[in-house]
Write a protein that holds these residues in place. Structure first.
Motif, short mmCIF file in Angstrom:
data_model
loop_
_atom_site.label_atom_id
_atom_site.label_comp_id
_atom_site.label_asym_id
_atom_site.label_seq_id
_atom_site.Cartn_x
_atom_site.Cartn_y
_atom_site.Cartn_z
N SER A 2 2.84 -12.10 -9.26
CA SER A 2 2.32 -10.88 -9.87
C SER A 2 2.18 -9.86 -8.75
O SER A 2 2.19 -10.23 -7.56
N TYR A 3 2.01 -8.60 -9.12
CA TYR A 3 2.17 -7.55 -8.09
C TYR A 3 1.32 -6.34 -8.41
O TYR A 3 1.21 -5.91 -9.56
N VAL A 4 0.70 -5.80 -7.36
CA VAL A 4 0.03 -4.48 -7.42
C VAL A 4 0.59 -3.64 -6.28
O VAL A 4 0.46 -4.01 -5.11
N GLY A 5 1.21 -2.53 -6.63
CA GLY A 5 1.75 -1.63 -5.62
C GLY A 5 1.24 -0.22 -5.82
O GLY A 5 1.07 0.23 -6.96
N TYR A 6 1.01 0.47 -4.71
CA TYR A 6 0.51 1.84 -4.73
C TYR A 6 1.55 2.79 -4.14
O TYR A 6 2.23 2.47 -3.16
N SER A 7 1.69 3.97 -4.75
CA SER A 7 2.52 5.04 -4.20
C SER A 7 3.96 4.54 -4.03
O SER A 7 4.56 4.08 -5.00
N TYR A 8 4.54 4.64 -2.83
CA TYR A 8 5.88 4.10 -2.62
C TYR A 8 5.95 2.63 -3.03
O TYR A 8 7.02 2.13 -3.43
N GLY A 9 4.83 1.92 -2.96
CA GLY A 9 4.80 0.52 -3.39
C GLY A 9 5.17 0.34 -4.85
O GLY A 9 5.56 -0.75 -5.27
N THR A 10 5.07 1.42 -5.66
CA THR A 10 5.52 1.33 -7.05
C THR A 10 7.04 1.29 -7.12
O THR A 10 7.61 0.61 -7.96
N PRO A 32 -4.94 3.99 3.41
CA PRO A 32 -3.60 4.31 3.89
C PRO A 32 -2.53 4.04 2.85
O PRO A 32 -2.45 2.94 2.32
N PHE A 33 -1.70 5.05 2.56
CA PHE A 33 -0.59 4.88 1.64
C PHE A 33 0.68 5.31 2.34
O PHE A 33 0.73 6.39 2.89
N GLY A 82 0.07 -3.51 5.22
CA GLY A 82 -0.57 -4.08 4.04
C GLY A 82 -1.36 -5.33 4.28
O GLY A 82 -1.89 -5.92 3.32
N LEU A 83 -1.51 -5.78 5.53
CA LEU A 83 -2.25 -7.01 5.77
C LEU A 83 -3.69 -6.89 5.28
O LEU A 83 -4.25 -7.84 4.73
N GLY A 84 -4.30 -5.73 5.49
CA GLY A 84 -5.69 -5.55 5.10
C GLY A 84 -5.91 -5.27 3.63
O GLY A 84 -7.05 -5.20 3.17
N ALA A 85 -4.81 -5.12 2.87
CA ALA A 85 -4.95 -4.80 1.44
C ALA A 85 -5.66 -5.90 0.67
O ALA A 85 -6.20 -5.65 -0.41
N VAL A 86 -5.68 -7.12 1.20
CA VAL A 86 -6.37 -8.20 0.50
C VAL A 86 -7.85 -7.90 0.32
O VAL A 86 -8.50 -8.41 -0.60
N HIS A 87 -8.40 -7.05 1.19
CA HIS A 87 -9.83 -6.71 1.10
C HIS A 87 -10.11 -5.62 0.05
O HIS A 87 -11.26 -5.40 -0.31
N TRP A 88 -9.08 -4.93 -0.42
CA TRP A 88 -9.29 -3.85 -1.38
C TRP A 88 -9.79 -4.37 -2.72
O TRP A 88 -10.33 -3.61 -3.52
N PRO A 91 0.79 -1.23 0.00
CA PRO A 91 0.00 0.00 0.00
C PRO A 91 0.81 1.28 0.00
O PRO A 91 0.24 2.37 -0.04
N GLY A 92 2.15 1.18 0.09
CA GLY A 92 2.96 2.39 0.06
C GLY A 92 3.42 2.82 1.44
O GLY A 92 3.54 2.05 2.37
N GLY A 93 3.67 4.12 1.57
CA GLY A 93 4.17 4.68 2.81
C GLY A 93 5.37 5.60 2.55
O GLY A 93 5.18 6.75 2.19
N PRO A 94 6.62 5.10 2.68
CA PRO A 94 7.00 3.77 3.13
C PRO A 94 6.56 3.53 4.57
O PRO A 94 6.63 4.44 5.40
N GLY A 95 6.09 2.32 4.81
CA GLY A 95 5.71 1.95 6.16
C GLY A 95 4.24 1.71 6.35
O GLY A 95 3.77 1.57 7.48
N GLY A 96 3.46 1.66 5.26
CA GLY A 96 2.04 1.38 5.38
C GLY A 96 1.80 -0.09 5.68
O GLY A 96 2.47 -0.97 5.13
#
Length: 482
Positions: A161-169, A481-482, A61-67, A54-59
């Motif tokens: 495979s990968y999906v990253g947001y913000s710093y996650g990119t 949260p990012f 990401g456990l709950g990202a599975v629900h997104w 989810p980004g951050g750095p430091g966000g």
């Protein structure tokens, strides 16, 4: 090593993975990495795992599975994997000793106040070093990428495979550069610029803040008959300047000082707020402002800006980039933005940070970003002030990948988060069937300004008359949260 797999709750399993703190010296202690998994709903069609960040750095990401709950085709074929990166949440945490300051950090500082930022930043670095110890040197993008590859192996997968947001990119681009044979499909949503330092990208941020303000003044000027703030963008900007001038002398229009007003102007990032913000400025001009509205606006913006990061991780990871060590370099930029456009808190972005005074030696530098894996997708919007469109254009161009530009939208993070049917359809087709979009494609944004016709005075709809604080509180509640 994968351990501690729990029973599924709401279809999600949780586990921990044990990784070395220092991959170059594996005997120097281990860390726990917490992961979550939502299994593919159609095992016969399963094509692997989809890791997320989810980004951050430091966000966290456990709950990202629900997104991805609404992305049924993706959920059929992928096990979606969430992760708290090293240093964060349920993984082994990296902490800083708290830093407090009695200094002032105004949006329009005097020259003598500029040193407040450097003194505070120096203290933050000292306290993060005290609290983080040896672990701090090894909380990095590169080691998080290595953790991801350990997770891949623990799950028995040849590729991810990968999906990253913000710093996650950035994390995704680094993973692909380090482990190109192990990355399959990738989506970089709200991308950073892989060729710039973190501070260089802050310049893009303040440019985006300024551009959003300009677009709001143009929109409002075209509706002078409704708001009465001037028929040109310059005239509308002049109304803001007049309010700021009065605030320099004391409280006005419900605002305690010019700093709180400058931050409130940052609401122009969101098109959804434009009508309400124009009404708010018009009410101040008319001397009819609700005394409590200004404080509610500031509170709503602060809720949206809370850093959802574990203390210490952000302050370590951003120090991977090189930072100027001469504080006068920062002071010169701070003065320039103070004098030209302090609205939206631009001065803060130009200030020294703890990384200006980095107290540890980096074990390694960020690798050159390269792509020797299948083409993926980059997504950025034109009004995002956290990862401006300019950054996404460079990421897409450098990786030679398609770019989905989200037009007329100030939001951050789009795929699966904003109910943008255009973005979701293009990304889902790619993730499920491997079909790339056109090399450059534009999707309309979902951050839509109220319908207020330009020209003569228009009757405002019920939604248009909502207080700005209510609109901003709604946006803050929707922000991931990012």
């Amino acid at each position: 090593m994968l351990g501690g797999v729990g029973h599924p709750v709401d279809g999600v399993e949780c586990a921990t993975v044990i990784v070395p703190m220092d991959y170059r010296n594996p005997g120097n202690g281990n860390l726990e990495i917490a992961i979550s998994r939502k299994k593919a709903t159609d095992p016969a069609r399963r094509r692997g795992v989809l890791m997320t960040n989810p980004g951050g750095p430091g966000g966290s990401g456990l709950g990202a599975v629900h997104w991805f709950n609404a992305q049924t085709d993706v959920l059929r074929v992928y096990d979606v994997i969430g992760m708290d990166p090293r240093g964060v949440g349920r993984s082994t945490q990296l902490r800083c000793v708290a830093t407090r300051s009695d200094d002032e950090f105004p949006s329009r500082p005097t020259d003598s106040q500029l040193s407040n930022w450097s003194e505070y930043a120096r203290a933050v670095e000292e306290n993060c070093q005290r609290g983080g110890g040896e672990m701090r040197r090894f909380v990095s993008t590169m080691n998080t990428a290595r953790d991801m590859d350990v997770i891949r192996g623990a799950l028995g997968e040849k590729k991810i495979s990968y999906v990253g947001y913000s710093y996650g990119t950035q994390l995704g681009a680094v993973y692909g550069s380090m482990f190109p044979a192990r990355l399959d499909r990738s989506v970089l949503d709200s991308a950073l610029d892989p060729l710039k330092t973190w501070h260089e990208q802050d310049v893009d941020v303040v440019d985006a803040i300024t551009d959003n303000l300009r677009k709001w003044t143009e929109w409002t000027a075209a509706r002078n008959g409704t708001y009465g703030l001037g028929s040109t963008a310059a005239a509308v900007r002049g109304e803001l300047d007049a309010i700021a001038a009065k605030l320099a002398a004391g409280p006005y229009g419900g605002y305690a000082d010019v700093t709180s007003f400058d931050y409130a102007v940052g609401a122009t990032r969101y098109r959804r707020s434009w009508a309400a913000f124009s009404r708010h400025i018009a009410s101040i001009k008319a001397g009819a402002a609700d005394p409590g509205e200004a404080s509610a606006i500031v509170a709503a913006l602060r809720r949206g800006d809370i850093e959802p990061t574990s203390a210490g991780t952000y302050q370590a990871v951003v120090c991977e980039w090189d930072w100027f060590t001469d504080v006068n370099t920062y002071y010169n930029d701070m003065k320039r933005w103070r004098d030209t456009n302090p609205y939206g808190g631009t001065v803060d972005y130009m200030a020294p940070t703890n990384c200006t005074f980095r107290a540890f030696t980096r074990p390694e530098t960020i690798p050159a970003i390269t792509r020797e894996y299948p083409a993926g997708i980059v997504v950025n919007s034109d009004g995002d002030t956290q990862t401006p469109l300019a950054n996404g254009r460079v990421m897409a161009g450098h990786l030679n990948q398609p770019l989905i530009s989200v037009s007329n939208d100030g939001q951050h993070g789009h795929y699966a988060l904003r109910r943008n049917a255009c973005v979701d359809a293009l990304v889902n087709k790619y993730l499920v069937a491997g079909i790339l979009p056109a090399s450059r494609v534009t999707c309309a944004g979902t951050d839509i300004a109220e319908t207020v016709p330009p020209g003569a005075a228009a009757a405002l709809s019920g939604s248009s008359s909502r207080p700005l604080s209510d609109v901003l509180a709604e946006i803050a509640a929707e922000t991931k949260p990012f």
